[in-house]
Design a protein around this motif. Sequence first.
Motif, PDB file in Angstrom:
ATOM      1  N   GLY A 205     -39.275   3.332 -22.609  1.00 37.99           N
ATOM      2  CA  GLY A 205     -39.079   4.458 -21.695  1.00 37.99           C
ATOM      3  C   GLY A 205     -37.630   4.893 -21.695  1.00 37.99           C
ATOM      4  N   ALA A 206     -37.385   6.159 -21.390  1.00 38.01           N
ATOM      5  CA  ALA A 206     -36.006   6.670 -21.341  1.00 38.01           C
ATOM      6  C   ALA A 206     -35.906   7.738 -20.266  1.00 38.01           C
ATOM      7  CB  ALA A 206     -35.618   7.250 -22.697  1.00 38.01           C
ATOM      8  N   GLY A 207     -34.747   7.798 -19.631  1.00 41.72           N
ATOM      9  CA  GLY A 207     -34.544   8.815 -18.595  1.00 41.72           C
ATOM     10  C   GLY A 207     -33.063   9.084 -18.410  1.00 41.72           C
ATOM     11  N   SER A 208     -32.740  10.215 -17.822  1.00 39.85           N
ATOM     12  CA  SER A 208     -31.320  10.561 -17.670  1.00 39.85           C
ATOM     13  C   SER A 208     -31.080  11.354 -16.395  1.00 39.85           C
ATOM     14  CB  SER A 208     -30.853  11.365 -18.886  1.00 39.85           C
ATOM     15  OG  SER A 208     -31.560  12.587 -18.957  1.00 39.85           O
ATOM     16  N   TYR A 209     -29.834  11.478 -16.063  1.00 40.57           N
ATOM     17  CA  TYR A 209     -29.455  12.278 -14.893  1.00 40.57           C
ATOM     18  C   TYR A 209     -28.078  12.895 -15.134  1.00 40.57           C
ATOM     19  CZ  TYR A 209     -27.804  13.683 -10.339  1.00 40.57           C
ATOM     20  OH  TYR A 209     -27.284  14.426  -9.305  1.00 40.57           O
ATOM     21  N   LEU A 210     -27.972  14.169 -14.806  1.00 33.84           N
ATOM     22  CA  LEU A 210     -26.682  14.869 -14.885  1.00 33.84           C
ATOM     23  C   LEU A 210     -26.359  15.445 -13.515  1.00 33.84           C
ATOM     24  CD1 LEU A 210     -27.393  16.671 -18.245  1.00 33.84           C
ATOM     25  CD2 LEU A 210     -25.405  15.194 -17.846  1.00 33.84           C
ATOM     26  N   PRO A 211     -25.130  15.286 -13.042  1.00 35.52           N
ATOM     27  CA  PRO A 211     -24.762  15.887 -11.759  1.00 35.52           C
ATOM     28  C   PRO A 211     -24.982  17.399 -11.799  1.00 35.52           C
ATOM     29  CG  PRO A 211     -23.023  14.425 -12.541  1.00 35.52           C
ATOM     30  CD  PRO A 211     -24.014  14.543 -13.653  1.00 35.52           C
ATOM     31  N   GLU A 212     -25.247  17.958 -10.624  1.00 40.42           N
ATOM     32  CA  GLU A 212     -25.599  19.381 -10.518  1.00 40.42           C
ATOM     33  C   GLU A 212     -24.499  20.317 -11.019  1.00 40.42           C
ATOM     34  OE1 GLU A 212     -26.916  21.279  -6.595  1.00 40.42           O
ATOM     35  OE2 GLU A 212     -28.184  19.496  -6.866  1.00 40.42           O
ATOM     36  N   ARG A 213     -23.257  19.987 -10.674  1.00 41.08           N
ATOM     37  CA  ARG A 213     -22.161  20.927 -10.946  1.00 41.08           C
ATOM     38  C   ARG A 213     -21.765  20.931 -12.417  1.00 41.08           C
ATOM     39  NH1 ARG A 213     -17.953  23.782 -11.054  1.00 41.08           N
ATOM     40  NH2 ARG A 213     -15.757  23.169 -10.883  1.00 41.08           N
ATOM     41  N   THR A 214     -21.715  22.127 -12.998  1.00 39.23           N
ATOM     42  CA  THR A 214     -21.178  22.239 -14.356  1.00 39.23           C
ATOM     43  C   THR A 214     -19.795  22.888 -14.288  1.00 39.23           C
ATOM     44  OG1 THR A 214     -22.308  24.353 -14.661  1.00 39.23           O
ATOM     45  CG2 THR A 214     -23.394  22.414 -15.571  1.00 39.23           C
ATOM     46  N   LEU A 215     -18.941  22.457 -15.189  1.00 39.47           N
ATOM     47  CA  LEU A 215     -17.579  22.994 -15.285  1.00 39.47           C
ATOM     48  C   LEU A 215     -17.452  23.610 -16.676  1.00 39.47           C
ATOM     49  CD1 LEU A 215     -14.617  23.165 -14.158  1.00 39.47           C
ATOM     50  CD2 LEU A 215     -14.246  20.910 -15.190  1.00 39.47           C
ATOM     51  N   THR A 216     -17.258  24.921 -16.723  1.00 36.49           N
ATOM     52  CA  THR A 216     -17.196  25.609 -18.021  1.00 36.49           C
ATOM     53  C   THR A 216     -15.769  25.604 -18.560  1.00 36.49           C
ATOM     54  OG1 THR A 216     -16.717  27.741 -17.005  1.00 36.49           O
ATOM     55  CG2 THR A 216     -19.056  27.180 -17.316  1.00 36.49           C
ATOM     56  N   ASN A 217     -15.674  25.916 -19.852  1.00 34.65           N
ATOM     57  CA  ASN A 217     -14.342  26.033 -20.466  1.00 34.65           C
ATOM     58  C   ASN A 217     -13.540  27.145 -19.787  1.00 34.65           C
ATOM     59  OD1 ASN A 217     -15.129  24.056 -22.222  1.00 34.65           O
ATOM     60  ND2 ASN A 217     -15.392  25.407 -23.998  1.00 34.65           N
ATOM     61  N   ALA A 218     -14.219  28.230 -19.418  1.00 34.33           N
ATOM     62  CA  ALA A 218     -13.521  29.356 -18.777  1.00 34.33           C
ATOM     63  C   ALA A 218     -12.881  28.896 -17.464  1.00 34.33           C
ATOM     64  CB  ALA A 218     -14.494  30.499 -18.527  1.00 34.33           C
ATOM     65  N   GLU A 219     -13.610  28.060 -16.699  1.00 38.41           N
ATOM     66  CA  GLU A 219     -13.032  27.541 -15.450  1.00 38.41           C
ATOM     67  C   GLU A 219     -11.830  26.641 -15.743  1.00 38.41           C
ATOM     68  OE1 GLU A 219     -17.157  26.398 -13.992  1.00 38.41           O
ATOM     69  OE2 GLU A 219     -15.968  26.266 -12.149  1.00 38.41           O
ATOM     70  N   LEU A 220     -11.966  25.811 -16.789  1.00 39.31           N
ATOM     71  CA  LEU A 220     -10.854  24.917 -17.145  1.00 39.31           C
ATOM     72  C   LEU A 220      -9.600  25.712 -17.517  1.00 39.31           C
ATOM     73  CD1 LEU A 220     -12.502  22.073 -19.236  1.00 39.31           C
ATOM     74  CD2 LEU A 220     -10.920  21.761 -17.331  1.00 39.31           C
ATOM     75  N   ALA A 221      -9.822  26.878 -18.131  1.00 40.63           N
ATOM     76  CA  ALA A 221      -8.687  27.712 -18.557  1.00 40.63           C
ATOM     77  C   ALA A 221      -7.910  28.264 -17.359  1.00 40.63           C
ATOM     78  CB  ALA A 221      -9.186  28.850 -19.444  1.00 40.63           C
ATOM     79  N   THR A 222      -8.522  28.207 -16.171  1.00 44.98           N
ATOM     80  CA  THR A 222      -7.791  28.619 -14.962  1.00 44.98           C
ATOM     81  C   THR A 222      -7.025  27.425 -14.360  1.00 44.98           C
ATOM     82  OG1 THR A 222      -9.565  28.109 -13.395  1.00 44.98           O
ATOM     83  CG2 THR A 222      -9.610  30.308 -14.416  1.00 44.98           C
TER      84      THR A 222
END
Length: 325
Positions: A10-27
């Motif tokens: 069996g396999a399973g995963s979880y990713l936190p809700e919030r995504t951080l884009t490259n465009a946001e990082l550029a700020t």
Amino acid sequence: MVTLRSVIVGAGSYLPERTLTNAELATMVDTTDDWIVQRTGIRERHIAADGELTSDLGIKAARAALADAGLAPHDIDLIVCATSTPDNTFPATAVSIQSGLGITAGFAFDLQAVCSGFVYGLGTVDGLLRTGLAKRALLIGAETFSRILDWTDRTTCVLFGDGAGAVVIEAQEQPGAMTDRGILTTHLRSDGRHKMKLYVDGGPSSTQTVGHLRMEGKEVFKHAVSMITDVIKDAFRATGYTARDLDWFVPHQANRRIIDGSVIKLGLDPAKVIITVDKHGNTSAASIPLALCAGIADGRIKKGDLVMFEAMGGGFTWGASLVRM
Ligand code: UT7
């Protein structure tokens, strides 16, 4: 002849809700979407919410893996959590996951091999299951690297993300042929001469602080492809398989250029490579089980497929594991 094999059931995963884009990082730092995409292939990454701990991510991934296996928490007698971002110095994040799942039997511990943690975990769990120390294990890669990044350092903060992936591995009696399911072979290496090329500049014994990730990116890059391809060749030698026999290649997702370089050097078919670095960034020990789950979820990776896992990271540590799913 009957032998014990460690089979991923069996396999399973979880990713936190919030995504951080490259465009946001550029700020936030002096960088661009173009630079990050061209040099790494990363477009976005997930970031854990305030108060969301590595064990919280691990528990969610573990629950998903148990559901996928059709098993209950009490069916598990071993939990190994590969992480470099534990909730606390101790107790192990694995025991927090154990109590979060309501498991009181068996044993749980953390494994620290940085980005190679999941492959080290496959080797470790395989050994424990085949010697009879446990019967059914949860192997979890869970990380909150966002907590150890220096968010003013553009050379590192654009590279990493948070997430967790888990597999249930069960000891099964089998004839033990290469065509039978299970972990066929694992090859692990480390070389501490490189320990200061990728490290965290803090710790309980040295500074009594948590510290921040520091990396000589070019140095890591320089060694990555040859180290990765060396251990993969060891796995081929041990089993008699070749690049052509692989159904899927599930590499650690640090940098698209490292993956592409390894694929070319090994003569692998690029269509058989699972890529998630664009969406997850480098999630260290979580990156391989996250990529595995992505490949299973969209129907590419199926029961019986021959899958090569590989990783390389801080230490340096590196390794490869060949698994019949
Ligand atoms: O999980 C395993 C561990 N990690 C890895 O596998 C990472 C291995 N290393 C890498 O992936 C790459 O070395 C990096 C992605 C970290 C860097 O790529 P690179 O092609 O080796 O770039 P570089 O370090 O040679 O930097 C090139 C230029 C430099 O500017 P100058 O000196 O040429 O003027 C850097 O200052 O790019 C600059 N730079 C950036 N520019 C925009 C470094 N980071 C950034 C950035 N945005 N985020």
